[in-house]
Design a protein around this motif. Structure first.
Motif, short mmCIF file in Angstrom:
data_model
loop_
_atom_site.label_atom_id
_atom_site.label_comp_id
_atom_site.label_asym_id
_atom_site.label_seq_id
_atom_site.Cartn_x
_atom_site.Cartn_y
_atom_site.Cartn_z
N GLU A 110 -56.06 -35.19 -122.80
CA GLU A 110 -55.74 -34.69 -124.15
C GLU A 110 -56.54 -35.43 -125.21
O GLU A 110 -57.14 -34.83 -126.09
CB GLU A 110 -54.26 -34.92 -124.46
N ALA A 111 -56.50 -36.77 -125.13
CA ALA A 111 -57.18 -37.59 -126.13
C ALA A 111 -58.68 -37.28 -126.14
O ALA A 111 -59.29 -37.13 -127.21
CB ALA A 111 -56.93 -39.07 -125.86
N ILE A 133 -53.28 -49.69 -123.58
CA ILE A 133 -54.66 -50.20 -123.47
C ILE A 133 -55.53 -49.18 -122.74
O ILE A 133 -56.67 -48.89 -123.15
CB ILE A 133 -54.67 -51.56 -122.75
N GLY A 134 -54.99 -48.61 -121.66
CA GLY A 134 -55.76 -47.64 -120.88
C GLY A 134 -56.07 -46.38 -121.65
O GLY A 134 -57.19 -45.86 -121.62
N THR A 135 -55.07 -45.86 -122.38
CA THR A 135 -55.28 -44.63 -123.15
C THR A 135 -56.24 -44.85 -124.31
O THR A 135 -57.17 -44.06 -124.53
CB THR A 135 -53.93 -44.08 -123.67
N LEU A 164 -56.98 -34.96 -137.48
CA LEU A 164 -56.19 -35.91 -136.71
C LEU A 164 -55.43 -35.22 -135.59
O LEU A 164 -55.07 -34.05 -135.70
CB LEU A 164 -55.15 -36.60 -137.62
N ALA A 165 -55.19 -35.96 -134.53
CA ALA A 165 -54.28 -35.53 -133.46
C ALA A 165 -53.47 -36.74 -133.04
O ALA A 165 -53.85 -37.88 -133.31
CB ALA A 165 -55.07 -34.97 -132.28
N PHE A 166 -52.33 -36.52 -132.37
CA PHE A 166 -51.58 -37.66 -131.86
C PHE A 166 -51.23 -37.46 -130.39
O PHE A 166 -51.11 -36.35 -129.89
CB PHE A 166 -50.32 -37.93 -132.69
N VAL A 167 -51.14 -38.61 -129.70
CA VAL A 167 -50.65 -38.65 -128.32
C VAL A 167 -49.62 -39.77 -128.26
O VAL A 167 -49.52 -40.58 -129.19
CB VAL A 167 -51.79 -38.92 -127.30
N THR A 168 -48.85 -39.83 -127.16
CA THR A 168 -47.88 -40.91 -127.04
C THR A 168 -47.94 -41.55 -125.66
O THR A 168 -48.37 -40.92 -124.69
CB THR A 168 -46.43 -40.44 -127.30
N PRO A 194 -49.44 -32.71 -128.97
CA PRO A 194 -49.66 -32.21 -127.61
C PRO A 194 -48.99 -30.85 -127.40
O PRO A 194 -47.98 -30.54 -128.04
CB PRO A 194 -49.03 -33.28 -126.73
N HIS A 195 -49.55 -30.04 -126.48
CA HIS A 195 -48.95 -28.74 -126.15
C HIS A 195 -47.55 -28.96 -125.59
O HIS A 195 -46.62 -28.22 -125.88
CB HIS A 195 -49.80 -27.99 -125.13
N LYS A 196 -47.41 -29.97 -124.77
CA LYS A 196 -46.11 -30.33 -124.19
C LYS A 196 -45.97 -31.83 -124.42
O LYS A 196 -46.95 -32.56 -124.32
CB LYS A 196 -46.10 -30.01 -122.69
#
Length: 316
Positions: A110-111, A133-135, A164-168, A194-196
């Protein structure tokens, strides 16, 4: 002397998730295929009991790739690694197996897709956690900005609020994350989510199970490691949902019996990297101290299974 009565509510789902199960299998299968030692970069999952049992089978745990000899296989932990790590392994012609949980890999993808579309990423996560750290390491420095709290959202400095976009992180508190996402949407109306949702099914299910039992528990124990994000979140969820005493324990030997004097109802759950044998150990410890009635409270059924990488499914 007659033992006091205790109703023990056992939350379900609890313990191992599909990503953890897969990661442990990967280490075991790698040892079977290539022999010992097999090196593992970072704890394969955050649980000392699991790590120690894999050490006994021939796994050697290291923090960085340069601690691994180039002629032995190396496995990357379930939490995921920055892109630079497999690139370094390839440069050194090392055999490596990536045990990153597929649901963490989904966040990485996604990122990367958002970045290809020219979006800067905001990651909701915990600073210093291997998954974070990995993401963040999937993209160049500055392309992923970290926020941990609603307050952080107010001060984060972005390149372009319209792009902008966000992930968690996958192991966050569902309720806390809802508040942070709301703050992001309020400050950056154009932000893409995110879509989901990125918080994984196992984290969500274990938190829902704790919510179901916490209000009726005088105390609740979470079996898990102090460096396990999803385990620590379960303690917080219990406290926020009406349980006055919620604690994390690694083993039955960690139970503070004095603090539990006078309890009538007890909740037990486990983080996603804690094996059932440790949960049984805790239940047995309570059975030694109390006349226990066990009630299993099931809030969801899990049937998720992830395949191990193909390299481990073919003969050496």
């Amino acid at each position: 002397m007659e033992k006091p009565q205790l109703t023990l509510y056992l939350a379900a789902p609890r313990g191992f998730c599909a990503g953890v199960d897969r990661a442990i299998k990967i280490v075991e299968m790698a040892i079977n295929k290539w022999g010992a030692p097999v090196y593992v970069r970072h704890e394969i999952v955050h649980n000392k009991f699991v790590v120690d049992s894999l050490k006994d089978k021939g796994a050697v745990f290291v923090e960085e790739l340069d601690e691994c000899p180039p002629d032995r296989p190396v496995i990357f932990s379930a939490h995921g690694v920055p892109k630079s790590v497999p690139a370094d392994a390839e440069r050194r012609n090392m055999v490596y197996v990536d045990a990153t949980c597929p649901l963490v890999s989904k966040v990485h993808i996604e990122a990367s897709r958002h970045a290809e579309e020219g979006l800067q990423i905001i990651m909701i996560g915990h600073e210093g956690h291997p998954e974070t750290i990995g993401t963040m390491g999937q993209l160049p420095d500055g392309e992923v900005l970290l926020v941990e709290t609603v307050d952080d959202v107010a001060t984060v400095e972005v390149r372009d609020p319209a792009k902008l976009a966000f992930v968690t992180q996958t192991t966050l508190s569902v309720d806390d994350t809802i508040d942070i996402v709301a703050a992001l949407n309020a400050r950056f109306p154009a932000i893409v989510g995110p879509h989901k949702e990125d918080i994984c099914y196992a984290t969500t299910n274990r938190q829902e199970a704790v919510k179901a039992i916490a209000p009726q528990c005088d105390a609740l124990l979470v079996v898990g490691a102090p460096n396990s994000s999803n385990s620590k979140r379960l303690v917080e969820v219990a406290a926020k949902n009406g349980c006055n005493y919620a604690q994390l324990v690694q083993r039955a030997s960690d139970i503070d019996w004095r603090a539990l004097e006078g309890i009538r109802t007890m909740g037990i759950t486990a983080g996603a990297s804690a094996p059932e044998v440790l949960i049984n150990e805790v239940v047995d410890a309570f059975s030694a101290h109390y006349d226990v009635t066990v009630e299993q409270v099931v809030t969801a059924e899990e049937h998720v299974e992830f395949k191990v990488p193909r390299v481990l499914r073919v003969p050496a």
